[in-house]
Design a protein around this motif. Structure first.
Motif, PDB file in Angstrom:
ATOM      1  N   LEU A   1       8.781  10.540 -55.613  1.00 39.33           N
ATOM      2  CA  LEU A   1       9.613  10.231 -56.616  1.00 39.33           C
ATOM      3  C   LEU A   1       9.350   8.416 -56.860  1.00 39.33           C
ATOM      4  O   LEU A   1       9.276   7.845 -55.876  1.00 39.33           O
ATOM      5  N   THR A   2       9.108   8.402 -58.230  1.00 41.24           N
ATOM      6  CA  THR A   2       8.810   6.872 -58.380  1.00 41.24           C
ATOM      7  C   THR A   2       9.862   6.538 -59.662  1.00 41.24           C
ATOM      8  O   THR A   2      10.069   7.269 -60.544  1.00 41.24           O
ATOM      9  N   ALA A   3      10.553   5.329 -59.325  1.00 42.33           N
ATOM     10  CA  ALA A   3      11.540   4.883 -60.099  1.00 42.33           C
ATOM     11  C   ALA A   3      10.794   3.765 -60.964  1.00 42.33           C
ATOM     12  O   ALA A   3      10.157   2.847 -60.533  1.00 42.33           O
ATOM     13  N   TYR A   4      11.040   3.857 -62.195  1.00 47.84           N
ATOM     14  CA  TYR A   4      10.519   2.613 -63.290  1.00 47.84           C
ATOM     15  C   TYR A   4      11.702   1.823 -63.852  1.00 47.84           C
ATOM     16  O   TYR A   4      12.478   2.572 -64.425  1.00 47.84           O
TER      17      TYR A   4
ATOM     18  N   LEU B   1       7.767  -1.787 -64.711  1.00 48.17           N
ATOM     19  CA  LEU B   1       7.613  -1.886 -63.243  1.00 48.17           C
ATOM     20  C   LEU B   1       8.053  -0.929 -62.554  1.00 48.17           C
ATOM     21  O   LEU B   1       9.159  -0.196 -62.608  1.00 48.17           O
ATOM     22  N   ALA B   2       7.373  -0.642 -61.260  1.00 48.41           N
ATOM     23  CA  ALA B   2       7.804   0.518 -60.266  1.00 48.41           C
ATOM     24  C   ALA B   2       8.675  -0.146 -59.503  1.00 48.41           C
ATOM     25  O   ALA B   2       8.224  -1.236 -58.704  1.00 48.41           O
ATOM     26  N   THR B   3       9.897   0.267 -59.319  1.00 46.88           N
ATOM     27  CA  THR B   3      10.754  -0.265 -58.168  1.00 46.88           C
ATOM     28  C   THR B   3      11.194   0.538 -57.175  1.00 46.88           C
ATOM     29  O   THR B   3      11.731  -0.066 -56.163  1.00 46.88           O
ATOM     30  N   LEU B   4      10.902   1.644 -57.084  1.00 47.76           N
ATOM     31  CA  LEU B   4      10.894   2.521 -55.977  1.00 47.76           C
ATOM     32  C   LEU B   4       9.783   3.542 -55.864  1.00 47.76           C
ATOM     33  O   LEU B   4       9.586   4.037 -57.041  1.00 47.76           O
ATOM     34  N   ARG B   5       9.151   3.693 -54.769  1.00 51.58           N
ATOM     35  CA  ARG B   5       8.109   4.714 -54.609  1.00 51.58           C
ATOM     36  C   ARG B   5       8.444   5.571 -53.373  1.00 51.58           C
ATOM     37  O   ARG B   5       8.245   4.704 -52.378  1.00 51.58           O
ATOM     38  N   ARG B   6       8.805   6.466 -53.271  1.00 53.20           N
ATOM     39  CA  ARG B   6       9.106   7.478 -52.101  1.00 53.20           C
ATOM     40  C   ARG B   6       8.658   8.680 -51.968  1.00 53.20           C
ATOM     41  O   ARG B   6       8.658   9.407 -53.095  1.00 53.20           O
ATOM     42  N   ARG B   7       8.236   9.085 -50.808  1.00 53.94           N
ATOM     43  CA  ARG B   7       7.761  10.553 -50.682  1.00 53.94           C
ATOM     44  C   ARG B   7       9.114  11.390 -50.553  1.00 53.94           C
ATOM     45  O   ARG B   7      10.096  10.918 -49.941  1.00 53.94           O
TER      46      ARG B   7
ATOM     47  N   PRO C   1      19.739   3.665 -54.921  1.00 55.98           N
ATOM     48  CA  PRO C   1      20.477   2.701 -54.490  1.00 55.98           C
ATOM     49  C   PRO C   1      20.855   1.540 -55.620  1.00 55.98           C
ATOM     50  O   PRO C   1      19.938   1.189 -56.574  1.00 55.98           O
ATOM     51  N   TRP C   2      21.861   0.696 -55.525  1.00 55.32           N
ATOM     52  CA  TRP C   2      22.387  -0.325 -56.673  1.00 55.32           C
ATOM     53  C   TRP C   2      21.166  -1.543 -56.527  1.00 55.32           C
ATOM     54  O   TRP C   2      21.171  -1.874 -57.708  1.00 55.32           O
ATOM     55  N   SER C   3      20.355  -1.390 -55.594  1.00 54.45           N
ATOM     56  CA  SER C   3      19.313  -2.582 -55.580  1.00 54.45           C
ATOM     57  C   SER C   3      18.095  -2.147 -56.352  1.00 54.45           C
ATOM     58  O   SER C   3      17.142  -2.786 -56.335  1.00 54.45           O
ATOM     59  N   ARG C   4      18.054  -0.759 -56.706  1.00 52.36           N
ATOM     60  CA  ARG C   4      16.737  -0.213 -57.325  1.00 52.36           C
ATOM     61  C   ARG C   4      17.174   0.123 -58.751  1.00 52.36           C
ATOM     62  O   ARG C   4      17.488   1.305 -59.170  1.00 52.36           O
ATOM     63  N   PRO C   5      16.900  -0.759 -59.693  1.00 53.38           N
ATOM     64  CA  PRO C   5      17.490  -0.372 -61.062  1.00 53.38           C
ATOM     65  C   PRO C   5      16.260   0.463 -61.516  1.00 53.38           C
ATOM     66  O   PRO C   5      15.227   0.517 -61.222  1.00 53.38           O
ATOM     67  N   ALA C   6      16.551   1.519 -62.519  1.00 54.63           N
ATOM     68  CA  ALA C   6      15.671   2.282 -62.984  1.00 54.63           C
ATOM     69  C   ALA C   6      16.120   2.852 -64.521  1.00 54.63           C
ATOM     70  O   ALA C   6      17.226   3.028 -64.742  1.00 54.63           O
ATOM     71  N   THR C   7      14.933   2.907 -65.436  1.00 53.57           N
ATOM     72  CA  THR C   7      15.139   3.513 -66.569  1.00 53.57           C
ATOM     73  C   THR C   7      14.677   4.897 -66.714  1.00 53.57           C
ATOM     74  O   THR C   7      15.008   5.825 -67.653  1.00 53.57           O
TER      75      THR C   7
ATOM     76  N   LEU D   1      12.290   8.072 -64.095  1.00 60.27           N
ATOM     77  CA  LEU D   1      11.793   8.612 -62.887  1.00 60.27           C
ATOM     78  C   LEU D   1      10.554   9.315 -63.096  1.00 60.27           C
ATOM     79  O   LEU D   1      10.427  10.076 -64.102  1.00 60.27           O
ATOM     80  N   ARG D   2       9.558   9.401 -62.257  1.00 61.24           N
ATOM     81  CA  ARG D   2       8.441  10.275 -62.355  1.00 61.24           C
ATOM     82  C   ARG D   2       8.411  11.221 -60.888  1.00 61.24           C
ATOM     83  O   ARG D   2       8.529  10.535 -60.107  1.00 61.24           O
TER      84      ARG D   2
END
Length: 168
Positions: A27-30, A34-40, A151-157, A159-160
């Motif tokens: 799961l990747t948040a953009y 910019l990618a703000t979170l990338r997690r398996r 999480p509030w510290s990971r903004p996203a518009t 997801l992939r």
């Protein structure tokens, strides 16, 4: 001269599962580019059910389109950050014969969210099928519909969701 054979889109009829360690989900948040979170994400289970078609059983189809119960059904169960299940409603092979387009429902907390998942068939042998694909999800709509939050510290518009599985 080299001959290249393209894989067929669907294996023989039956139920296929993914062996442990033979799958991958991410799961990747953009936020913009910019990618703000990338997690398996833990893929707890995946299955592919290919039903017998009318022509294989010997009877002739009544119309030009195949019935809804004769389509393959993909199911991916996710755990961890995103506790959800993704079940295909409609599977359509694309023109080149190596790609599948799935219209699926992403079920998060009992709410179904529609998803367009594009899969590439990497290998399709007699009793084995390897697929890789991704889906783009609008984060704001997903959050409003299902209550899924980052999480509030990971903004996203957006997801992939990236999936890779070897069905055997």
């Amino acid at each position: 001269m080299t001959t290249v054979t393209l894989p067929t889109v669907s294996p023989p009829p039956g139920r296929y599962a993914v062996a442990p360690g033979r799958s991958f989900a991410e799961l990747t948040a953009y936020y913009g580019p910019l990618a703000t979170l990338r997690r398996r994400v833990t893929l707890t289970g995946a299955s592919l059910t290919v039903p017998e078609t009318e022509t294989e059983t010997g009877s002739e189809p009544e119309s030009g389109s195949e019935p809804a119960d004769a389509r393959p059904v993909f199911r991916f169960d996710l755990a961890g950050t995103m506790k959800a299940s993704l079940v295909s409603e409609h599977v359509e092979p694309l023109a080149d014969g190596r790609h599948l387009q799935l219209i699926a429902d992403l079920d998060i907390r009992g709410v179904a969210f529609p998803v367009l998942l594009r899969l590439r068939v990497v290998r399709c042998a007699e009793r084995r099928m390897l697929v890789v694909g991704s889906a783009r999800l609008p984060y704001r709509l997903l959050r409003r519909a299902t209550g899924f939050r980052l999480p509030w510290s990971r903004p996203a518009t957006r997801l992939r969701l990236l999936l890779a599985a070897e069905f055997a």
